[in-house]
Design an enzyme around this catalytic site. Structure first.
Site, PDB file in Angstrom:
ATOM      1  N   LYS A   1      49.207 -20.071 -35.040  1.00 56.55           N
ATOM      2  CA  LYS A   1      47.612 -19.822 -35.409  1.00 56.55           C
ATOM      3  C   LYS A   1      47.598 -19.611 -36.653  1.00 56.55           C
ATOM      4  O   LYS A   1      47.644 -18.347 -37.366  1.00 56.55           O
ATOM      5  CB  LYS A   1      47.404 -18.391 -34.536  1.00 56.55           C
ATOM      6  CG  LYS A   1      45.951 -18.278 -34.524  1.00 56.55           C
ATOM      7  CD  LYS A   1      45.189 -19.478 -33.704  1.00 56.55           C
ATOM      8  CE  LYS A   1      43.861 -19.600 -33.792  1.00 56.55           C
ATOM      9  NZ  LYS A   1      42.938 -21.028 -33.083  1.00 56.55           N
TER      10      LYS A   1
ATOM     11  N   SER B   1      40.783 -24.279 -30.093  1.00 55.73           N
ATOM     12  CA  SER B   1      40.343 -23.118 -30.081  1.00 55.73           C
ATOM     13  C   SER B   1      39.195 -22.669 -29.327  1.00 55.73           C
ATOM     14  O   SER B   1      39.128 -23.001 -28.077  1.00 55.73           O
ATOM     15  CB  SER B   1      40.364 -22.302 -31.345  1.00 55.73           C
ATOM     16  OG  SER B   1      41.586 -22.343 -32.044  1.00 55.73           O
TER      17      SER B   1
END
Length: 616
Positions: free
Chosen positions: A207, A407
Site C-alpha cells: 500500500k 482500491s
C-alpha cells in the site's frame, strides 16, 4: 452648510441613479444579445439542410479520451458552430461517441475510407486505446482503407496509427517509442523541514499511497510491484502494435542501445530509421501525401483539400434499439464523500443514480463502468451497499473496468454478478490507509502553542496539537478493521477464503491479465462484452442502453470553453518566463494527483491507489 449638504446629497443621489441605470442597461443589453444569439442558433439548426458526408472520415481527435467528458459532444459540436474549431489539448472526448461514430461510418456508403490525423491527440488509458483500435480494425476489415498521416507520432498516437492500412511520415518526423515510466513526488524531507507531523496508519505491504509522506523514494516492495504492472502494460502495447505492423515486438522496440545504434547507422535520421524498420510505410512531404489522398477521396473545391468529414462534424444517426433498458452508470475519478463534481465520483450522487436504476421497472440490468483509483472508504461503502440492494432486487450487475478499478474502485465492484476487465486494466490494490497531519512543531517554531482541557484524550484532537496516543491506537484499530472488511467482501464475492484473498491483497496492484489469473475478475474483455453479459444475465433479446449522464447547459459549455482557453493561453506564457528546470518542475507538480481534494472521508480512512498514476 445646509445648502452645501443638499448639493452634495443631490449629486450623490443622481450619481447613484445613473449607476443603477447603467447597470440595468448593460444587463438588459446582454440579455437581449443572448436571446438573439439563441434564436439565431435555433433558426440556423432548424433550417440548415443536413449535409451529406462524403469522402474520408477524418479522425482528428483533439485532447484526451475519457469515459464521461465534462461537456458532452453535442454541446461541443454546437460550440464549434459558434466559436469555431478548437485546438485545445485539454479537451475531453467521449470514448463511446468516438467508437460509435467509427462504427456508423463503417456502414455509411458515403464514407469511403478514413484518415487518421492525430497531431492534437494527447492520450488515453491503454484499455481505451484498445477499444478504439477494435473499432478501427472493424472499419479496416470492412474493406475501407485507413491512412495515418503525421509529422511525428507519440507512443499513444502511434498505437492508433498502427491499425491503419498505411502510415505516412514527413521527412523531418519521427516515431517516438521510448517505453513506459511512472513517477511521483515524495515529501518526507519537505515535511521535516516544515516541522509538519504526518500520522500514517495503513495495512498492506504494497500500500504505497502513503509513501510520499514517509520516504524520499520508493520502497523496494513498491518498486517491485510497480515494475510488474508497468512492464505488463508495455508488453501489451508492443504485442498489439507488432501484430498490426506484422513485425515482432523485438523489431518494434529492440531496446535503447539498439535504437541508438540504428539511428547512428542512418546518420541520425529518425524518419529513415522508422521506414527501414517498418514502423511506417512511407516517408513523404505533406503535399505528396495530400495528392495521394485527393486521388483516393476526390477534391473539395470549397475547402481546397481532399474530401473529408471531421469526426466532430459527422452526425450520428439515432439508435433504433428498443425493448427493456440496461442502465450504464459511470464511476470515473477519485471517490469522495458528498455530491459529484467534475472529475470525481460523488458517493451521494452515484448511490442515488444506482437507487434510481433499481426502482425503475424499465431497467432490467446495470453496467457499472469503473475507472477509479478509489478514495473514501465511507463513500465507497455507500455505493457498494446500494449496488447490493440492486442485486438483492434481482437485477444483474456487470462491472466494466476501464483504465483502472483499484482500491475503492474494486471495493464498489464486489457486488457484481460479473466483472470484466481489459488485459491492461489496473486493479486490485486491496488495502486501506489513513493520514492525519498535525502542525504543532511548525507553529511552535514561531512561538504559537495550543493548550486546553478535555474530558478524554479521544476528544482532545486538534491539528495544532500532538495526536493523542490513544486516538492513534484507535485509528490503527479502525484501519485494520476496515482492511479485514475489505478482504471479507472480496472473499465473499469471489467465493474464496479470506486467507486466499489476503495473499493477493496487501495493496498489490495487478493488471487485468494477472487479476484474471488470481480470480479477481471473471473475464477479459471490453465494454461491448460487459453489455452483452448484462443482457445475457437479464435474459434480454432486445434492449437499449440508458446512459446515466448529467447534461450540462449551454452556459456550462460556454464557460468550459472560456476556462479551457485561459488554461491553454496562460501556462505557456508563464512557463516561457521561467528557467527550464523551474518550468519542468511546474509541469511535474501540475501532473501530480491532487491528494488533498480526495481526502474528505469523515473517518480518515482511504482505499486509494496512488501508484495507479499517469504512465508516460
Amino acid at each position: 452648510m445646509r445648502t452645501l449638504w443638499r448639493i452634495f446629497s443631490g449629486l450623490f443621489k443622481w450619481t447613484w441613479r445613473l449607476l443603477n441605470f447603467t447597470r440595468e442597461f448593460i444587463l438588459n443589453l446582454f440579455l437581449i444579445v443572448l436571446i438573439l444569439v439563441g434564436v439565431g442558433i435555433y433558426v440556423q439548426f432548424k433550417n440548415a439542410p443536413a449535409q451529406t458526408p462524403q469522402g474520408a472520415l477524418l479522425v482528428d481527435i483533439t485532447g484526451v479520451v475519457v469515459d464521461k467528458p465534462t461537456v458532452n459532444n453535442k454541446l461541443r459540436q454546437l460550440g464549434r458552430e459558434i466559436f469555431g474549431a478548437s485546438s485545445n489539448r485539454r479537451q475531453e472526448n467521449s470514448l463511446f461517441d468516438i467508437v460509435n461514430t467509427i462504427r456508423q461510418a463503417k456502414t455509411d456508403s458515403n464514407i469511403t475510407g478514413m484518415v487518421l490525423d492525430l497531431s492534437d491527440f494527447v492520450g488515453a488509458d491503454q484499455p481505451y486505446l484498445q477499444y478504439i483500435g477494435k473499432a478501427l480494425r472493424e472499419f479496416r476489415d470492412s474493406g475501407k482503407p485507413i491512412f495515418a498521416i503525421g509529422d511525428s507520432y507519440s507512443q499513444t498516437q502511434y498505437y492508433l496509427a498502427s491499425f491503419a492500412t498505411s502510415i505516412s511520415l514527413t521527412p523531418q518526423g519521427n516515431v517516438d517509442l521510448r517505453g513506459f515510466a511512472t513517477n511521483g513526488l515524495y515529501y518526507k524531507s519537505l515535511l521535516e523541514k516544515l516541522d509538519v507531523t504526518s500520522h500514517v496508519f495503513r495495512v498492506g505491504t504494497y500500500k504505497s499511497a502513503v509513501e510520499p509522506f514517509l520516504r524520499d523514494d520508493m520502497s523496494p516492495e513498491a518498486r517491485e510491484a510497480d515494475m510488474r504492472w508497468v512492464g505488463g502494460l508495455w508488453q501489451n502495447y508492443l504485442n498489439t502494435v507488432a501484430v498490426n505492423r506484422q513485425i515482432t515486438p523485438q523489431q518494434l522496440f529492440p531496446g535503447a542501445s539498439a535504437i541508438i545504434a540504428g539511428l547512428q547507422a542512418v546518420q541520425g535520421d529518425p524518419a529513415r530509421y522508422a521506414l527501414e524498420n517498418k514502423l511506417v510505410d512511407e516517408v513523404a512531404s505533406r503535399s505528396f501525401i495530400e495528392q495521394k489522398l485527393v486521388k483516393t477521396f476526390g477534391w473539395d473545391t470549397k475547402n481546397q483539400s481532399f474530401n473529408y468529414t471531421s469526426i466532430y462534424d459527422y452526425t450520428e444517426k439515432p439508435t433504433t434499439q428498443s425493448g427493456a433498458e440496461i442502465a450504464v452508470i459511470f464511476a470515473s475519478g477519485a471517490i469522495v464523500d458528498g455530491p459529484e463534481t467534475p472529475g470525481v465520483v460523488g458517493g451521494d450522487t452515484t448511490a442515488a443514480q444506482i437507487r434510481q436504476a433499481r426502482l425503475d421497472p424499465k431497467i432490467k440490468a446495470i453496467v457499472l463502468r469503473v475507472n477509479s483509483p478509489g478514495g473514501s472508504v465511507t463513500a465507497s461503502e455507500k455505493i457498494r451497499a446500494e449496488l447490493m440492494a440492486v442485486r438483492l432486487a434481482g437485477k444483474p450487475i456487470v462491472v466494466s473496468m476501464g483504465g483502472m478499478a483499484a482500491s475503492g474502485g474494486y471495493w464498489i465492484s464486489t457486488p457484481a454478478n460479473a466483472i470484466i476487465a481489459s488485459p491492461s486494466t489496473l486493479t486490485g490494490s486491496i488495502g486501506i490507509f489513513g493520514v492525519i497531519t498535525t502542525f504543532e512543531n511548525t507553529l511552535g517554531s514561531i512561538g504559537v502553542h495550543t493548550d486546553g482541557v478535555a474530558t478524554s484524550p479521544l476528544a482532545d484532537l486538534s491539528i495544532t496539537k500532538t495526536l493523542p496516543p490513544e486516538f492513534a491506537q484507535m485509528m490503527q484499530i479502525s484501519i485494520e478493521r476496515g482492511y479485514k472488511n475489505f478482504v471479507d467482501l472480496v472473499a465473499q464475492s469471489r467465493k474464496k477464503s479470506p486467507e486466499e484473498i489476503d495473499k493477493i491483497a496487501q495493496g498489490h496492484v495487478w493488471t487485468g491479465d494477472d487479476a484474471k489469473t488470481n480470480g479477481l475478475v471473471d473475464q477479459l474483455g471490453d465494454f461491448d462484452d460487459a453489455v452483452k453479459k448484462a443482457a445475457e444475465l437479464a435474459k434480454l433479446g432486445q434492449y437499449q442502453l440508458n446512459w446515466f449522464e448529467e447534461q450540462p447547459s449551454l452556459l456550462d459549455m460556454m464557460l468550459n470553453r472560456v476556462n479551457a482557453a485561459a488554461h491553454a493561453w496562460l501556462p505557456a506564457r508563464l512557463q516561457a518566463m521561467l528557467p527550464a528546470p523551474v518550468a519542468q518542475l511546474a509541469e511535474v507538480v501540475q501532473a501530480q494527483p491532487a491528494l488533498l481534494n480526495t481526502f474528505n472521508d469523515p473517518q480518515h480512512r482511504y482505499a486509494l491507489c496512488m501508484a495507479c498514476g499517469e504512465v508516460k
